[in-house]
Design a protein around this motif. Structure first.
Motif, PDB file in Angstrom:
ATOM      1  N   TRP A 124     -38.478  -2.210  23.316  1.00 42.28           N
ATOM      2  CA  TRP A 124     -37.174  -2.563  22.659  1.00 42.28           C
ATOM      3  C   TRP A 124     -36.792  -2.711  21.225  1.00 42.28           C
ATOM      4  O   TRP A 124     -35.981  -2.799  20.810  1.00 42.28           O
ATOM      5  CB  TRP A 124     -36.697  -3.860  23.486  1.00 42.28           C
ATOM      6  N   LYS A 125     -38.003  -2.961  20.528  1.00 42.58           N
ATOM      7  CA  LYS A 125     -37.927  -3.311  19.157  1.00 42.58           C
ATOM      8  C   LYS A 125     -37.353  -2.049  18.280  1.00 42.58           C
ATOM      9  O   LYS A 125     -37.481  -0.939  19.033  1.00 42.58           O
ATOM     10  CB  LYS A 125     -39.325  -3.351  18.518  1.00 42.58           C
ATOM     11  N   TRP A 126     -36.711  -2.125  17.533  1.00 46.93           N
ATOM     12  CA  TRP A 126     -35.693  -1.011  16.829  1.00 46.93           C
ATOM     13  C   TRP A 126     -36.888  -0.156  16.133  1.00 46.93           C
ATOM     14  O   TRP A 126     -36.646   0.992  15.774  1.00 46.93           O
ATOM     15  CB  TRP A 126     -34.789  -1.743  15.903  1.00 46.93           C
ATOM     16  N   GLY A 127     -37.869  -0.641  15.201  1.00 51.12           N
ATOM     17  CA  GLY A 127     -38.596   0.055  14.504  1.00 51.12           C
ATOM     18  C   GLY A 127     -38.143   0.596  13.277  1.00 51.12           C
ATOM     19  O   GLY A 127     -36.984  -0.077  12.761  1.00 51.12           O
ATOM     20  N   LYS A 128     -38.780   1.407  12.469  1.00 45.56           N
ATOM     21  CA  LYS A 128     -37.948   1.742  11.228  1.00 45.56           C
ATOM     22  C   LYS A 128     -36.773   2.800  11.277  1.00 45.56           C
ATOM     23  O   LYS A 128     -37.010   3.628  12.226  1.00 45.56           O
ATOM     24  CB  LYS A 128     -39.296   2.789  10.374  1.00 45.56           C
ATOM     25  N   THR A 129     -35.897   2.210  10.721  1.00 46.71           N
ATOM     26  CA  THR A 129     -34.407   2.908  10.718  1.00 46.71           C
ATOM     27  C   THR A 129     -34.486   4.152  10.633  1.00 46.71           C
ATOM     28  O   THR A 129     -33.655   4.998  11.136  1.00 46.71           O
ATOM     29  CB  THR A 129     -33.620   2.109   9.914  1.00 46.71           C
ATOM     30  N   LYS A 130     -35.399   4.927   9.530  1.00 41.36           N
ATOM     31  CA  LYS A 130     -35.508   6.396   9.344  1.00 41.36           C
ATOM     32  C   LYS A 130     -35.776   6.970  10.728  1.00 41.36           C
ATOM     33  O   LYS A 130     -35.187   8.189  10.740  1.00 41.36           O
ATOM     34  CB  LYS A 130     -36.465   6.557   8.145  1.00 41.36           C
ATOM     35  N   TYR A 131     -36.543   6.537  11.766  1.00 42.83           N
ATOM     36  CA  TYR A 131     -36.665   7.370  12.770  1.00 42.83           C
ATOM     37  C   TYR A 131     -35.350   7.606  13.551  1.00 42.83           C
ATOM     38  O   TYR A 131     -35.334   8.468  14.418  1.00 42.83           O
ATOM     39  CB  TYR A 131     -37.777   6.682  13.715  1.00 42.83           C
ATOM     40  N   GLN A 132     -34.706   6.574  13.620  1.00 40.33           N
ATOM     41  CA  GLN A 132     -33.395   6.327  14.387  1.00 40.33           C
ATOM     42  C   GLN A 132     -32.208   7.326  13.578  1.00 40.33           C
ATOM     43  O   GLN A 132     -31.717   7.912  14.488  1.00 40.33           O
ATOM     44  CB  GLN A 132     -32.698   5.135  14.356  1.00 40.33           C
TER      45      GLN A 132
ATOM     46  N   SER B 132     -42.548   5.569  16.466  1.00 40.96           N
ATOM     47  CA  SER B 132     -41.657   4.597  16.003  1.00 40.96           C
ATOM     48  C   SER B 132     -42.105   3.364  16.882  1.00 40.96           C
ATOM     49  O   SER B 132     -41.967   2.023  16.417  1.00 40.96           O
ATOM     50  CB  SER B 132     -40.280   4.931  16.393  1.00 40.96           C
ATOM     51  N   GLY B 133     -42.481   3.538  18.036  1.00 41.88           N
ATOM     52  CA  GLY B 133     -43.072   2.353  19.071  1.00 41.88           C
ATOM     53  C   GLY B 133     -41.705   1.865  19.748  1.00 41.88           C
ATOM     54  O   GLY B 133     -41.775   0.941  20.135  1.00 41.88           O
ATOM     55  N   SER B 134     -40.469   2.608  19.325  1.00 43.67           N
ATOM     56  CA  SER B 134     -39.252   2.203  19.790  1.00 43.67           C
ATOM     57  C   SER B 134     -38.424   3.008  20.954  1.00 43.67           C
ATOM     58  O   SER B 134     -38.589   4.305  20.620  1.00 43.67           O
ATOM     59  CB  SER B 134     -38.281   2.128  18.551  1.00 43.67           C
ATOM     60  N   LEU B 135     -37.964   2.449  21.986  1.00 43.61           N
ATOM     61  CA  LEU B 135     -37.483   3.155  22.979  1.00 43.61           C
ATOM     62  C   LEU B 135     -36.203   4.009  22.499  1.00 43.61           C
ATOM     63  O   LEU B 135     -35.603   4.712  23.013  1.00 43.61           O
ATOM     64  CB  LEU B 135     -37.096   2.239  24.050  1.00 43.61           C
ATOM     65  N   TRP B 136     -35.563   3.092  21.496  1.00 40.26           N
ATOM     66  CA  TRP B 136     -33.983   3.548  20.787  1.00 40.26           C
ATOM     67  C   TRP B 136     -34.095   4.883  20.257  1.00 40.26           C
ATOM     68  O   TRP B 136     -33.169   5.532  20.238  1.00 40.26           O
ATOM     69  CB  TRP B 136     -33.717   2.351  20.185  1.00 40.26           C
TER      70      TRP B 136
END
Length: 291
Positions: free
Chosen positions: A71-79, A224-228
């Motif tokens: 659930w963590k956001w991670g680095k925004t560049k990956y989003q 990213s480690g992020s689901l998002w």
């Protein structure tokens, strides 16, 4: 290196069994109605949330912490990249379709309907298209993420990390892609989830595309480690292909064989992107059996 043999496949089997059981309810409703718009689209929304609900149930059965789903956001560049990449590969595919006359740009009837719906008078087709893309790209993404989240809690929140522990990047991308694609087949084969070509053709193109882009989803999820990242990738993919590029394309005769997720062009582009992210696999954290 951690021994992959100690990672059991049992959690994956539990998750897939629950997903299939829940999905069967919505498969029946969609197929019985004959269309994805059955139940005013709520059948499809229910189906898309089956993997997510199944993941939550599986975590409960395994007595795991739901926070482990990423659930963590991670680095925004990956989003940001997750949003832009589907636009990029869709644009490549559709530019090729338009340039080589496999489909035409733009669908005047579709744009006329858009202009009328905006109620702004004769604002010009170019302005209408730009306005549509901007508004849908912003607000449509939010709505698209609501449905994509249901799938991605399951596919990339639970399934991909679970497979990655045992199989590494390449096999995880392939296995999760096959599962993800196969999960769509009942509504592709027995409802109207296709672009009008024969079932075998649509199925072949769709499976190649889904397996190809699974390499992108897996790479971003692990990096990213992020689901998002997966949620945004999925939302952007559905939004721009299904609601922008495909509706803006006119039929030049056999266009259905080239456009959308069921034509041949996007799968070819998807394979290219899959190969690119496969070459970047060593930038991910080490995992057993990664090849």
């Amino acid at each position: 290196m951690e021994n992959p043999k100690k990672h059991s496949i049992k959690p994956v089997l539990i998750f897939l069994s629950i997903t299939l059981a829940l999905s069967a309810i919505f498969y029946f409703l969609i197929i019985y109605s004959g269309t994805l718009s059955g139940g005013r689209g709520q059948y499809v929304m229910g189906l898309m949330w089956c993997p997510g609900i199944s993941a939550l149930i599986t975590m409960k059965i395994l007595k795991r912490n739901i926070s482990d789903l990423g659930w963590k956001w991670g680095k925004t560049k990956y989003q940001y990249l997750s949003y832009l990449i589907p636009i990029f590969y869709a644009l490549i595919a559709y530019l090729a379709i338009w340039v080589f006359g496999l489909g035409g740009f733009y669908n005047k009837e579709f744009v006329k309907e858009l202009t009328e719906s905006y109620g702004l008078g004769p604002i010009g087709n170019g302005f209408t298209i730009v306005l549509y893309v901007i508004l849908l790209g912003i607000f449509g993404t939010i709505r698209s993420m609501a449905s994509a989240l249901g799938e991605e809690i399951g596919w990339r929140g639970f399934l991909v990390p679970e497979l990655y522990k045992k199989y590494g990047f390449t096999k995880t991308s392939l296995i999760s892609g096959v599962i993800w694609g196969a999960w769509h087949l009942p509504i592709l084969l027995f409802a109207d989830y296709n672009s009008g070509t024969s079932s075998w053709y649509a199925m072949s193109c769709f499976m190649v595309l889904i397996i190809g882009i699974s390499f992108i989803y897996t790479w971003f999820r692990i990096k990213s480690g992020s689901l998002w990242t997966a949620v945004i990738l999925h939302a952007s993919h559905n939004l721009f292909i299904q609601n922008i590029f495909t509706p803006l394309t006119t039929d030049t005769g056999n266009t259905a064989y080239y456009i959308d997720e069921f034509g041949i062009v996007l799968p070819i582009v998807g394979i290219v992107f899959a190969l690119y992210y496969w070459t970047k696999r060593k930038k991910l954290k080490l995992s057993p059996n990664d090849v």
